[in-house]
Design an enzyme around this catalytic site. Structure first.
Site, PDB file in Angstrom:
ATOM      1  NE  ARG A 168      24.066  -4.368 -38.494  1.00 27.55           N
ATOM      2  CZ  ARG A 168      23.200  -3.661 -39.235  1.00 27.55           C
ATOM      3  NH1 ARG A 168      22.631  -2.575 -38.748  1.00 27.55           N
ATOM      4  NH2 ARG A 168      22.913  -4.031 -40.456  1.00 27.55           N
ATOM      5  CE1 TYR A 201      44.227  -4.722 -21.270  1.00 26.05           C
ATOM      6  CE2 TYR A 201      43.097  -3.468 -22.956  1.00 26.05           C
ATOM      7  CZ  TYR A 201      43.646  -4.651 -22.526  1.00 26.05           C
ATOM      8  OH  TYR A 201      43.618  -5.754 -23.327  1.00 26.05           O
ATOM      9  CG  ASP A 229      37.962   0.302 -18.197  1.00 27.37           C
ATOM     10  OD1 ASP A 229      37.386  -0.570 -17.514  1.00 27.37           O
ATOM     11  OD2 ASP A 229      38.727   0.026 -19.139  1.00 27.37           O
ATOM     12  CE  LYS A 249      40.166  -8.565 -19.665  1.00 30.44           C
ATOM     13  NZ  LYS A 249      40.608  -7.170 -19.725  1.00 30.44           N
TER      14      LYS A 249
HETATM   15  C1  LIG Z   1      40.860  -6.213 -20.799  1.00 24.93           C
HETATM   16  C2  LIG Z   1      40.563  -4.789 -20.571  1.00 24.93           C
HETATM   17  C3  LIG Z   1      40.042  -3.991 -21.599  1.00 24.93           C
HETATM   18  C4  LIG Z   1      39.807  -4.531 -22.993  1.00 24.93           C
HETATM   19  O1  LIG Z   1      38.779  -5.482 -23.011  1.00 24.93           O
HETATM   20  P1  LIG Z   1      38.679  -6.711 -24.043  1.00 24.93           P
HETATM   21  O2  LIG Z   1      37.464  -7.427 -23.584  1.00 24.93           O
HETATM   22  O3  LIG Z   1      39.938  -7.510 -23.914  1.00 24.93           O
HETATM   23  O4  LIG Z   1      38.545  -6.118 -25.406  1.00 24.93           O
HETATM   24  C5  LIG Z   1      39.756  -2.672 -21.303  1.00 24.93           C
HETATM   25  N1  LIG Z   1      39.973  -2.162 -20.078  1.00 24.93           N
HETATM   26  C6  LIG Z   1      40.494  -2.901 -19.070  1.00 24.93           C
HETATM   27  C7  LIG Z   1      40.719  -2.278 -17.742  1.00 24.93           C
HETATM   28  C8  LIG Z   1      40.803  -4.232 -19.284  1.00 24.93           C
HETATM   29  O5  LIG Z   1      41.322  -4.964 -18.286  1.00 24.93           O
END
Ligand SMILES: *Cc1c(COP(=O)(O)O)cnc(C)c1O
Length: 368
Positions: A52, A104, A174, A199
């Site tokens: 961890r 998001y 983000d 993604k």
């Molecule tokens: C999918 C997404 C998230 C969340 O991520 P997860 O891996 O699904 O928990 C956060 N920000 C954006 C812009 C996203 O497309």
């Protein structure tokens, strides 16, 4: 001899983990499943004690993530949402945040949940002018997505960061949509970068993961402490999968962007389309059909694009934000800023652009 520190991104990416295991010379990073590590003597450590806190496979990945965003500290978490949670653990209860509006859906839900239990307050801004009017030193942090999701409005990170600094606010970006191949927020003045590595970074629709990167030692140490405490680390096998995906990130992102530019041009010239939202970079495109009633027929006629949520992978997807990614946002609010129920979002993959365009063309033709 080429110096590792001067490598360009494709070289850095292809070389992730090579030379990491001196004992065997493994070119491909080994997956260290061991949760615990023997101490040579009392008071000594190999650098690894308990997984961890640190794991050799995760360490290779976290170093690569930091380098990729020009940061000094990288963290691999169990999902994009856990990456966002990790960052918000930095702030004391009662903190306020200023956030880009079009967001998001999962982040919006999380911010609402935090606000509803009295942890933090969130205020949203629409345009840069709106941001200029709202920013003040009571905000602990600014949280932005750019381009925004799903309306693809661009936020100028440098301008936002300059004003934020004047007011002593941390800037969190983000960067899921553009990836460090196209945009490096830390270079533009951001303090912390977040990714849903599910993604583009992973890129194959086979892995849930998140990343947090900073270039501040103080923030890096706090994040390391929190991640070890809350335990939302990425498992070793998933670290290996993400390393594997990252090696081709630049190839994929460049091809996806090239395809997206061709698809956006096709959509802009098609009379069945009401409006196209594409910022000219990246591979996310939104568009509006003339009516919401056409959505279901259009989706049923597509043969290549898969109707599914998520984005950034090698396969092209089509998403209906109204019922999928953005269902958490109340209808009236969504519509007030242009997220109407005739909007679809495309994530363009690495297929041949002719096939992508032909699929859209035939589906639009059959949609009246
Ligand atoms: C999918 C997404 C998230 C969340 O991520 P997860 O891996 O699904 O928990 C956060 N920000 C954006 C812009 C996203 O497309």
């Amino acid at each position: 001899m080429s110096n590792k520190n001067n490598w360009q991104s494709a070289t850095q990416l292809a070389q992730i983990g090579n030379n990491a295991d001196k004992q065997t010379g493994a070119v491909n990073t080994p997956i260290y499943l061991s949760t615990t590590y023997a101490h040579p003597e009392l008071g000594q450590s190999t650098g690894f004690d308990y997984t961890r806190t640190a794991n050799p496979t995760r360490q290779v990945l976290e170093t690569a993530l930091a380098e990729l965003e020009n940061g000094t500290h990288g963290f691999a978490t169990s999902s994009g949402m856990s990456a966002i949670q990790l960052v918000f653990e930095l702030f004391p209860i009662g903190s306020s945040f200023l956030v880009s509006r079009d967001l998001y859906g999962g982040s919006y839900r999380y911010f609402n949940a935090l606000e509803n239990k009295g942890s933090y307050q969130f205020e949203y801004f629409d345009t840069f002018e709106d941001y200029q009017n709202k920013i003040n030193s009571n905000y602990a942090g600014i949280f932005i997505e750019t381009p925004t999701n799903p309306l693809m409005n661009e936020v100028d990170i440098s301008l936002v960061a300059r004003l934020a600094k004047e007011h002593g606010c941390l800037v969190i970006v983000d960067n899921t949509f553009l990836t460090p191949i196209i945009q490096k927020p830390l270079d533009l003045g951001a303090d912390i970068v977040i990714h849903s590595a599910t993604k583009f970074l992973g890129g194959h629709n086979d892995l849930l993961a998140g990343a947090v990167i900073t270039n501040s030692t103080e923030l890096g140490e706090k994040l390391a402490y929190s991640l070890n405490t809350n335990g939302a680390v990425l498992a070793p096998f998933d670290c290996w999968l993400l390393i594997r995906g990252l090696k081709t990130l630049k190839l994929r992102v460049n091809q996806q962007e090239k395809n997206a530019q061709a698809v956006a041009t096709f959509l802009q010239e098609n009379s069945a389309i009401q409006e196209v939202f594409y910022p000219g970079k990246g591979s996310m495109i939104s568009f509006k059909l003339k009516t919401a009633q056409q959505i279901s027929t259009f989706l049923s006629k597509l043969q290549l694009f898969t109707f599914a949520e998520s984005l950034g992978s090698v396969e092209s997807l089509v998403t209906y934000p109204t019922t999928q990614t953005h269902a958490e946002i109340p209808l009236e609010l969504r519509e007030s800023y242009g997220l109407t129920d005739n909007l679809l979002r495309l994530s363009i993959g690495i297929e041949d652009e002719e096939d992508l365009i032909e699929d859209l063309r035939q589906a639009l033709e059959k949609t009246s």
